[in-house]
Design a protein around this motif. Structure first.
Motif, PDB file in Angstrom:
ATOM      1  N   GLN A 135     -19.699  44.346  -2.881  1.00  0.00           N
ATOM      2  CA  GLN A 135     -20.374  44.415  -4.177  1.00  0.00           C
ATOM      3  C   GLN A 135     -20.079  45.729  -4.882  1.00  0.00           C
ATOM      4  O   GLN A 135     -19.875  45.754  -6.095  1.00  0.00           O
ATOM      5  CB  GLN A 135     -21.895  44.252  -4.028  1.00  0.00           C
ATOM      6  N   GLN A 173     -17.564  32.396  -8.544  1.00  0.00           N
ATOM      7  CA  GLN A 173     -17.093  31.062  -8.886  1.00  0.00           C
ATOM      8  C   GLN A 173     -15.654  31.135  -9.373  1.00  0.00           C
ATOM      9  O   GLN A 173     -15.227  32.154  -9.913  1.00  0.00           O
ATOM     10  CB  GLN A 173     -17.941  30.450 -10.005  1.00  0.00           C
ATOM     11  N   GLU A 187     -17.838  27.547  -5.639  1.00  0.00           N
ATOM     12  CA  GLU A 187     -18.669  28.728  -5.400  1.00  0.00           C
ATOM     13  C   GLU A 187     -18.335  29.248  -4.015  1.00  0.00           C
ATOM     14  O   GLU A 187     -18.371  28.502  -3.038  1.00  0.00           O
ATOM     15  CB  GLU A 187     -20.148  28.378  -5.496  1.00  0.00           C
ATOM     16  N   THR A 196     -20.947  36.799 -11.748  1.00  0.00           N
ATOM     17  CA  THR A 196     -22.150  36.812 -12.576  1.00  0.00           C
ATOM     18  C   THR A 196     -22.897  38.109 -12.331  1.00  0.00           C
ATOM     19  O   THR A 196     -23.227  38.412 -11.177  1.00  0.00           O
ATOM     20  CB  THR A 196     -23.049  35.607 -12.230  1.00  0.00           C
ATOM     21  N   GLY A 220     -25.543  40.724 -11.532  1.00  0.00           N
ATOM     22  CA  GLY A 220     -26.802  40.608 -10.803  1.00  0.00           C
ATOM     23  C   GLY A 220     -26.752  39.636  -9.642  1.00  0.00           C
ATOM     24  O   GLY A 220     -27.664  39.603  -8.831  1.00  0.00           O
ATOM     25  N   ASN A 221     -25.690  38.843  -9.535  1.00  0.00           N
ATOM     26  CA  ASN A 221     -25.569  37.906  -8.421  1.00  0.00           C
ATOM     27  C   ASN A 221     -24.804  38.590  -7.301  1.00  0.00           C
ATOM     28  O   ASN A 221     -23.623  38.883  -7.436  1.00  0.00           O
ATOM     29  CB  ASN A 221     -24.839  36.636  -8.859  1.00  0.00           C
ATOM     30  N   HIS A 222     -25.470  38.816  -6.192  1.00  0.00           N
ATOM     31  CA  HIS A 222     -24.861  39.506  -5.050  1.00  0.00           C
ATOM     32  C   HIS A 222     -24.514  38.537  -3.931  1.00  0.00           C
ATOM     33  O   HIS A 222     -24.347  38.956  -2.788  1.00  0.00           O
ATOM     34  CB  HIS A 222     -25.802  40.582  -4.522  1.00  0.00           C
ATOM     35  N   PHE A 223     -24.428  37.236  -4.255  1.00  0.00           N
ATOM     36  CA  PHE A 223     -24.262  36.241  -3.211  1.00  0.00           C
ATOM     37  C   PHE A 223     -22.950  35.463  -3.274  1.00  0.00           C
ATOM     38  O   PHE A 223     -22.394  35.119  -2.247  1.00  0.00           O
ATOM     39  CB  PHE A 223     -25.437  35.258  -3.231  1.00  0.00           C
TER      40      PHE A 223
END
Length: 84
Positions: free
Chosen positions: A5, A53, A63, A45, A47-50
């Motif tokens: 990240q 896409q 994904e 995206t 704020g998306n740390h998971f």
């Protein structure tokens, strides 16, 4: 080794570092291989740390969890990797 990240954020926000061609290699569980994608094809995206896409060759949105990223190349040089 910095977390993936942090590296992706640096590419996104550090204009000097971001100059160049980046490839992300992730482990595909179906094929059992490392799949390399140009960073331009990857949608991150904020704020998306998971997961990220991308649109596969069949046009389907895929994904991929960030923990499956195994390597990152800049201008053909390996700059980050995670063991299996």
């Amino acid at each position: 080794m910095i977390p993936i990240q942090e590296l992706l954020n640096r590419i996104r926000w550090d204009d000097t570092f971001a100059e160049g061609d980046f490839l992300i290699g992730y482990y595909d569980r179906v094929s059992g291989e490392i799949i390399q994608l140009p960073l331009q094809q990857v949608q991150l995206t904020p704020g998306n740390h998971f997961f990220f896409q991308y649109i596969g060759p069949d046009g389907a949105i895929r994904e991929v969890p960030l923990h499956r990223i195994r390597e990152v190349y800049k201008n053909g040089e390996l700059i980050w990797h995670r063991g299996a």
